[in-house]
Each structure stands twice: as C-alpha cells, then as structure tokens.
Write a protein that holds these residues in place. Structure first.
Motif, PDB file in Angstrom:
ATOM      1  N   GLY A   1       0.814  -1.213   0.000  1.00 20.65           N
ATOM      2  CA  GLY A   1       0.000   0.000   0.000  1.00 20.65           C
ATOM      3  C   GLY A   1       0.845   1.258   0.000  1.00 20.65           C
ATOM      4  N   SER A   2       1.959   1.229   0.716  1.00 19.72           N
ATOM      5  CA  SER A   2       2.839   2.395   0.767  1.00 19.72           C
ATOM      6  C   SER A   2       3.635   2.551  -0.524  1.00 19.72           C
ATOM      7  N   ALA A   3       3.961   1.451  -1.166  1.00 19.92           N
ATOM      8  CA  ALA A   3       4.734   1.521  -2.403  1.00 19.92           C
ATOM      9  C   ALA A   3       3.913   2.108  -3.536  1.00 19.92           C
ATOM     10  N   ALA A   4       2.592   1.992  -3.469  1.00 21.25           N
ATOM     11  CA  ALA A   4       1.741   2.517  -4.527  1.00 21.25           C
ATOM     12  C   ALA A   4       1.319   3.955  -4.259  1.00 21.25           C
ATOM     13  N   ASN A   5       1.724   4.537  -3.141  1.00 22.03           N
ATOM     14  CA  ASN A   5       1.332   5.888  -2.766  1.00 22.03           C
ATOM     15  C   ASN A   5       2.517   6.832  -3.011  1.00 22.03           C
TER      16      ASN A   5
ATOM     17  N   ASN B   1       6.324  21.632   7.737  1.00 18.76           N
ATOM     18  CA  ASN B   1       7.011  20.866   6.704  1.00 18.76           C
ATOM     19  C   ASN B   1       6.100  19.845   6.032  1.00 18.76           C
ATOM     20  N   ALA B   2       5.076  19.398   6.721  1.00 19.50           N
ATOM     21  CA  ALA B   2       4.167  18.407   6.137  1.00 19.50           C
ATOM     22  C   ALA B   2       3.337  18.985   5.011  1.00 19.50           C
ATOM     23  N   THR B   3       3.203  20.298   4.949  1.00 19.77           N
ATOM     24  CA  THR B   3       2.408  20.899   3.879  1.00 19.77           C
ATOM     25  C   THR B   3       3.146  20.893   2.544  1.00 19.77           C
ATOM     26  N   HIS B   4       4.421  20.619   2.534  1.00 22.23           N
ATOM     27  CA  HIS B   4       5.199  20.595   1.301  1.00 22.23           C
ATOM     28  C   HIS B   4       5.057  19.265   0.561  1.00 22.23           C
ATOM     29  N   LYS B   5       4.533  18.242   1.225  1.00 26.04           N
ATOM     30  CA  LYS B   5       4.371  16.930   0.612  1.00 26.04           C
ATOM     31  C   LYS B   5       2.975  16.837   0.017  1.00 26.04           C
ATOM     32  N   ILE B   6       2.920  16.498  -1.283  1.00 27.33           N
ATOM     33  CA  ILE B   6       1.645  16.416  -1.973  1.00 27.33           C
ATOM     34  C   ILE B   6       1.550  15.040  -2.626  1.00 27.33           C
TER      35      ILE B   6
END
Length: 68
Positions: A39-43, A60-65
């Motif tokens: 599941g993590s590999a496909a995200n 810093n979490a807002t930079h990850k999309i």
C-alpha cells in the motif's frame, strides 16, 4: 504428582500448541506487513517548494503532496 503424561499441556501437546500459535502469529504479522508495504509503495508523493522547508518546523508536512 505421579500422573505425569507425555500428552499433557506441559508436555508435547503444550509445546505443539505454543509452536503453532507462534507460527500463526508470525504468518499473520508477515502478511499484514506485506500488505502495508504494498500500500505504501503505490502511494507516490511529490515535494513542492524545497527551498522553503525549514529544519525544525511543523509546517514541513504541507510541502508533501500526494501524486496518486
């Protein structure tokens, strides 16, 4: 205490029950871990504005999309 038997819970039967229980826990956790890993590999995700990321910041979490 003369009623000792080989097939009591503190004998072979108990050892087999404990072994089967431990192996079933191992198999269950392995299957669960493989599911989480797939599941993590496909995200996939992408990082935006790399220059604005600070070393210690709760923003810093807002930079990850997520790309998916």
């Amino acid at each position: 205490m003369e009623n000792r038997g080989i097939f009591t819970l503190d004998g072979i039967t108990g050892m087999l029950i404990a072994t089967v229980l431990l192996l079933s826990i191992l198999v269950g956790l392995t299957v669960w871990g493989l599911g989480v890993q797939q599941g993590s590999a496909a995200n996939f995700y992408q990082i935006q504005n790399e220059k604005e990321i600070k070393m210690i910041s709760t923003e810093n979490a807002t930079h990850k999309i997520d790309v998916k």
